[in-house]
Each structure stands twice: as C-alpha cells, then as structure tokens.
Write a protein that holds these residues in place. Structure first.
Motif, short mmCIF file in Angstrom:
data_model
loop_
_atom_site.label_atom_id
_atom_site.label_comp_id
_atom_site.label_asym_id
_atom_site.label_seq_id
_atom_site.Cartn_x
_atom_site.Cartn_y
_atom_site.Cartn_z
N SER A 61 0.83 -1.21 0.00
CA SER A 61 0.00 0.00 0.00
C SER A 61 0.87 1.26 0.00
N ALA A 98 0.78 3.90 -2.98
CA ALA A 98 0.49 5.31 -2.71
C ALA A 98 1.56 6.20 -3.32
N ILE A 113 -3.63 -0.07 -8.37
CA ILE A 113 -5.07 0.24 -8.24
C ILE A 113 -5.91 -0.98 -8.59
N ILE A 122 -4.45 -0.12 -2.92
CA ILE A 122 -4.45 1.30 -2.55
C ILE A 122 -5.38 1.56 -1.37
N TRP A 138 -7.12 4.46 -0.15
CA TRP A 138 -7.37 5.74 -0.80
C TRP A 138 -7.28 6.97 0.11
N THR A 190 -3.63 7.61 0.56
CA THR A 190 -3.02 7.94 -0.73
C THR A 190 -3.36 9.37 -1.14
N ILE A 191 -4.60 9.78 -0.93
CA ILE A 191 -5.01 11.14 -1.31
C ILE A 191 -4.29 12.18 -0.46
#
Length: 244
Positions: free
Chosen positions: A40, A44, A187, A192, A194, A197-198
């Motif tokens: 992960s 990311a 993905i 991921i 999210w 990651t964002i």
C-alpha cells in the motif's frame, strides 16, 4: 493527524525528488514506520508520483521551459524500460537488486567528479547513442528497483549538458511515464488505501510546485554537490536495508 503527517511527508519528499531525485528516501520509510502495509505504501507513492510528476512537468511546459516536441520520445523509451525492468525483476532476488542499485549509484557518484557535464544548457535534448540507451537503462532500473531513478537521470542530463531547469522537467516526464503503469497495477489489484493515498497525493502536488519554483533559482554549479549528497544518502539507505 495521520493524514496531516502524510501531507507533510508528501511535500518534503516531492520537493526533494523534484530538485535532485531521492524523494523515496523520505516517503517510503516514513510510511512503513507509520505502519502502512508495504504494498500500500509503494502503491500510494506510485499514484502520487504519477500525478505530481505530471503537474510539475506541465508547469514547466506552460512556462515554455521545455518543449513537448523535443521531449515526447522520452515517454516510450522510459515506459518500455520500466516494463522490461518489471519483467527482469521477477527473475532476480531482492538481494541482487539491492546490489545492482548500490553499484549503479556508486558509479554515478564517482562519475560525477569527472568534470563532464554541468547542466550548462549548451546542448538541446536529442536522440543519440547516450540519451536513448541511458534513459532505457534507467527505465529498466526503475522497473527493477526504483530508489534513485530521478537522481541517476539528472546525472545523465547533466552529462548531456542539458540546462538544469529543463532537466528537471524531463525527469518529471520520465517519472510520470514509468510510474503510470505501476500505479494502474496497484489500483487494479486493490492495494491502494485511498484516504492515505489522497493525503500523500495532495502533499506531493504541493511539493512538486515548490520544487520547480526553487529549481528555477538554483545555480548550475551547486546542482552536482546536491546530487552527490542525495546519492550518498540513497547508498546508505539501501545498505542499511540490506543489513537489516
């Protein structure tokens, strides 16, 4: 608090990565320390690097610091190198990949003292016997292992006497190319996380814009010392990872 920390990590890592490569020195170990699963964390980084790299390249393209016509051929060369590296990686152990990485970085460090190339901007980027094999080889390395890809590429552009600010844009374009496929893979396989990651992505976008603005103000003669410091740090990190 975790999201704020990832945002700050993204800013710091991508600012460094834009200027001299080696952003993974900050982001990847920090994410592992935070307890984020390794796949992960890699995913990311790939997603954030894909978008932040394109943003910094586009900024320099919009400012006419770089020509798409001159540099577009980097995309297929880097992409094919990355695909080749990914295939080779499946045949090589992690220990051997680390050894290859250290050899390449040590060679780049020693070669930087040769006096050839200083980001003078005397030469335009063009396809020749140095640029194409060099970019393809670094693409293979990125697909194989990754850490120091941007640093090695800056050494190559310095050797080719490309202007530093142009070299920064070209490295970001190549990074976008090599990370794009990897990001899609992570993905698609559901690796991921999210929200994390964002947060990293937003920090990376900020760092990318900070980095390109600092790059415009750096004098060519101080670039190699910065690259050497990053190279030594990368070699130490890879060695420590091997020992541990």
């Amino acid at each position: 608090m975790e999201y704020v920390l990832l945002f700050i990590i993204g800013v710091c890592a991508t600012t460094l990565g834009t200027l001299a490569g080696g952003g993974g020195l900050i982001s990847f170990p920090a994410m592992l320390i935070m307890g984020i699963p390794v796949h992960s964390a890699i995913g990311a980084n790939k997603v954030s690097n894909t978008i932040s790299s394109f943003s910094s390249f586009y900024h320099l393209y919009r400012k006419k610091e770089i020509s798409l016509k001159e540099s577009f051929w980097i995309i297929p060369v880097s992409l094919s190198g990355g695909i080749s590296g990914g295939y080779i990686a499946s045949k090589i152990s992690a220990e051997n990949m680390s050894i290859i990485a250290m050899i390449l970085l040590i060679f780049a460090f020693i070669a930087s003292f040769s006096g050839k190339g200083n980001f003078s901007g005397e030469e335009p980027l063009k396809m020749n016997k140095f640029s194409v094999p060099g970019l393809f080889g670094i693409g293979i390395y990125d697909g194989l292992f990754g850490p120091g890809q941007g640093t090695l590429m800056l050494y190559l552009f310095g050797y080719l006497n490309i202007a530093y600010i142009q070299a920064v844009g070209l490295v970001r374009l190549a990074t976008f190319s090599s990370c794009f496929g990897a990001a899609i893979t992570y993905i698609a396989t559901g690796k991921i996380i999210w929200p994390l990651t964002i947060a990293l992505l937003l920090g990376s976008l900020t760092g990318a814009q900070i980095g390109v603005r600092i790059a415009k103000k750096l004098k060519p003669q101080i670039i190699k010392p910065i690259l050497r410091m990053v190279t030594v740090a990368l070699i130490i990190q890879i060695f420590v990872d091997q020992v541990l």
